[in-house]
Design a protein around this motif. Structure first.
Motif, short mmCIF file in Angstrom:
data_model
loop_
_atom_site.label_atom_id
_atom_site.label_comp_id
_atom_site.label_asym_id
_atom_site.label_seq_id
_atom_site.Cartn_x
_atom_site.Cartn_y
_atom_site.Cartn_z
N ALA A 236 95.39 73.36 49.80
CA ALA A 236 95.49 71.91 50.03
C ALA A 236 94.09 71.27 49.98
N GLU A 237 94.01 70.09 49.41
CA GLU A 237 92.72 69.41 49.30
C GLU A 237 92.25 68.92 50.66
N ALA A 238 90.94 68.89 50.80
CA ALA A 238 90.34 68.41 52.05
C ALA A 238 89.03 67.71 51.73
N ARG A 239 88.54 66.98 52.69
CA ARG A 239 87.23 66.34 52.60
C ARG A 239 86.50 66.60 53.92
N ILE A 240 85.19 66.81 53.82
CA ILE A 240 84.37 67.04 55.01
C ILE A 240 83.30 65.97 55.07
N VAL A 241 83.18 65.35 56.24
CA VAL A 241 82.13 64.36 56.49
C VAL A 241 81.30 64.88 57.67
N PHE A 242 80.01 65.07 57.43
CA PHE A 242 79.13 65.62 58.46
C PHE A 242 78.56 64.51 59.33
N ASP A 243 78.42 64.82 60.62
CA ASP A 243 77.87 63.84 61.56
C ASP A 243 76.48 63.40 61.14
N ALA A 244 75.68 64.34 60.63
CA ALA A 244 74.29 64.03 60.30
C ALA A 244 74.15 63.27 58.98
N ALA A 245 75.19 63.26 58.15
CA ALA A 245 75.11 62.58 56.85
C ALA A 245 76.45 61.95 56.53
N PRO A 246 76.87 60.92 57.28
CA PRO A 246 78.19 60.32 57.07
C PRO A 246 78.33 59.59 55.75
N GLN A 247 77.22 59.38 55.03
CA GLN A 247 77.30 58.69 53.74
C GLN A 247 77.85 59.60 52.64
N PHE A 248 77.91 60.92 52.90
CA PHE A 248 78.40 61.86 51.89
C PHE A 248 79.80 62.34 52.27
N VAL A 249 80.61 62.56 51.24
CA VAL A 249 81.96 63.11 51.41
C VAL A 249 82.03 64.37 50.54
N VAL A 250 82.23 65.51 51.18
CA VAL A 250 82.18 66.80 50.49
C VAL A 250 83.61 67.31 50.25
N VAL A 301 76.49 72.95 61.48
CA VAL A 301 76.43 71.49 61.39
C VAL A 301 77.81 70.92 61.75
N PRO A 302 77.88 70.03 62.74
CA PRO A 302 79.19 69.47 63.13
C PRO A 302 79.65 68.39 62.15
N GLY A 303 80.95 68.22 62.10
CA GLY A 303 81.51 67.19 61.24
C GLY A 303 83.01 67.11 61.42
N VAL A 304 83.65 66.36 60.55
CA VAL A 304 85.09 66.17 60.61
C VAL A 304 85.69 66.56 59.27
N ALA A 305 86.75 67.36 59.32
CA ALA A 305 87.49 67.73 58.12
C ALA A 305 88.76 66.89 58.04
N TYR A 306 88.97 66.26 56.90
CA TYR A 306 90.19 65.48 56.63
C TYR A 306 91.00 66.30 55.63
N ILE A 307 92.25 66.58 55.99
CA ILE A 307 93.07 67.48 55.20
C ILE A 307 94.33 66.75 54.75
N ARG A 308 94.65 66.94 53.46
CA ARG A 308 95.85 66.30 52.91
C ARG A 308 97.01 67.27 53.03
N ILE A 309 97.93 66.99 53.95
CA ILE A 309 99.08 67.86 54.15
C ILE A 309 100.25 67.45 53.26
N ASP A 310 100.19 66.24 52.72
CA ASP A 310 101.21 65.78 51.77
C ASP A 310 100.54 65.56 50.43
N PRO A 311 100.84 66.40 49.42
CA PRO A 311 100.15 66.28 48.13
C PRO A 311 100.42 64.96 47.41
N GLU A 312 101.44 64.23 47.85
CA GLU A 312 101.74 62.95 47.21
C GLU A 312 100.88 61.81 47.77
N THR A 313 100.22 62.06 48.88
CA THR A 313 99.40 61.02 49.49
C THR A 313 98.08 60.87 48.74
N ALA A 314 97.75 59.64 48.39
CA ALA A 314 96.49 59.39 47.69
C ALA A 314 95.34 59.30 48.69
#
Length: 327
Positions: A236-250, A301-314
């Motif tokens: 499943a696709e995910a995105r990570i945003v780090f506390d120290a660099a919130p301008q980047f989405v990994v 490095v701390p951060g937040v992972a956003y995970i797409r649990i529904d593949p139909e969600t954009a």
């Protein structure tokens, strides 16, 4: 100085409130097909250990240094194994000389067989004409049989000599492999995390010398509740945003989901999350991205992972991939 203390206290309280607010808002306003959880980056750790006990002649890398796959990172004293290697090589030369002697002996025995065969033929011809006794023919037959047996024995000696050479060469290869193990090499590229032993120390067999982080295998471990984990798929696709660099989405993807629920560990920041049974999930960053940015990749490095649990969600526009190199 005294007046500045209340100001610092107020600023500290404000910073703490801001941090609490930021964490409390994670996941608020996300589409129904996305979930979020906080965590810290980790990397696969590789411990480089000594196969044999001995004294460290040198530790060749520093903590924090990048190393390549196959690079020598430490050297064990190899004086004893090198002496055994020279001894084994001498045995190879001895066995090769034994083979030369066996070949020479075979040539001699073959010559004796040919001579005995001719003597037998002459004796048989003379016996047919009545010019020699039957006992002489029998003696020549016995000499010929002895010569044939001697040839067979000489051929067996050559086989034994060749087998001895193979065994001696195998011993040389084994000892040479042991000597090679005295040069400790990085099994893959990575960053040195710890030097666990120093030059001059004696390490035991299996003793760890270098701890290496594989920066092409970096992931974030997060915890999701049952309803979210039950809908989650591997890859499943995910995105990570780090506390120290919130301008980047990994970008990242789910590579592991625990088979059993557990209480989340103490280091999870939100107390309410720690009270729930959660599933441990590993979100891994693609190795090609890590390779391009390995000079800035860090663990812990701390951060937040956003995970797409529904593949139909954009993915919302805010989660479009943004990396330090502009890609």
């Amino acid at each position: 100085m005294r007046k500045s203390l209340p100001v610092l206290a107020v600023l500290g309280i404000a910073a703490a409130l801001a941090a609490w607010y930021w964490h409390s808002q994670q996941g608020v306003g996300l589409p129904a097909g996305l979930v979020s959880s906080n965590g810290r980056t980790e990397a696969e750790r590789i411990d480089i250990a000594a196969k044999f006990s001995g004294r460290l002649d040198a530790v060749l890398v520093r903590e924090g240094e990048m190393v390549e796959a196959g690079q020598i990172v430490a050297v064990l004293d190899a004086a004893e194994v090198e002496a055994r290697l020279r001894e084994a090589e001498a045995v190879v030369r001895q066995t090769e000389e034994s083979l030369n002697e066996a070949n020479a002996l075979l040539a001699q025995r073959e010559s004796e067989r040919v001579f005995a065969e001719r003597e037998l033929q002459r004796a048989e011809q003379l016996a047919e004409r009545g010019h020699t006794a039957v006992e002489t023919v029998d003696l020549r037959r016995a000499d010929h049989a002895t010569a044939v047996a001697a040839v067979a024995s000489a051929k067996a000696g050559i086989g034994r000599a060749r087998a001895s050479i193979e065994a001696a060469k195998a011993t040389v290869q084994r000892i040479a492999a042991d000597r090679e193990e005295h040069f400790l090499k990085a099994p893959r590229a990575g960053r040195v995390q710890y030097r666990l032993a120093e030059t001059g120390e004696i390490v035991a067999a299996g003793g760890r010398v270098i701890s290496l982080l594989d920066l092409t295998d970096v992931y974030m471990t997060v915890y999701l509740p049952t309803d979210a984990a039950g809908r989650l798929r591997y890859g499943a696709e995910a995105r990570i945003v780090f506390d120290a660099a919130p301008q980047f989405v990994v970008p990242a993807s789910v590579t592991f989901v625990a088979s059993e629920a557990q209480f989340t560990p103490r280091y999870v920041e939100t107390a309410s999350e720690r009270e729930k049974l959660m599933f441990r999930v590993k979100v891994t960053i693609p190795p090609e991205i890590l390779e391009r940015h390995r000079e800035i990749v860090k663990t812990g490095v701390p951060g937040v992972a956003y995970i797409r649990i529904d593949p139909e969600t954009a993915w919302p526009e805010a989660f479009a991939v943004r990396l330090p190199d502009g890609s």
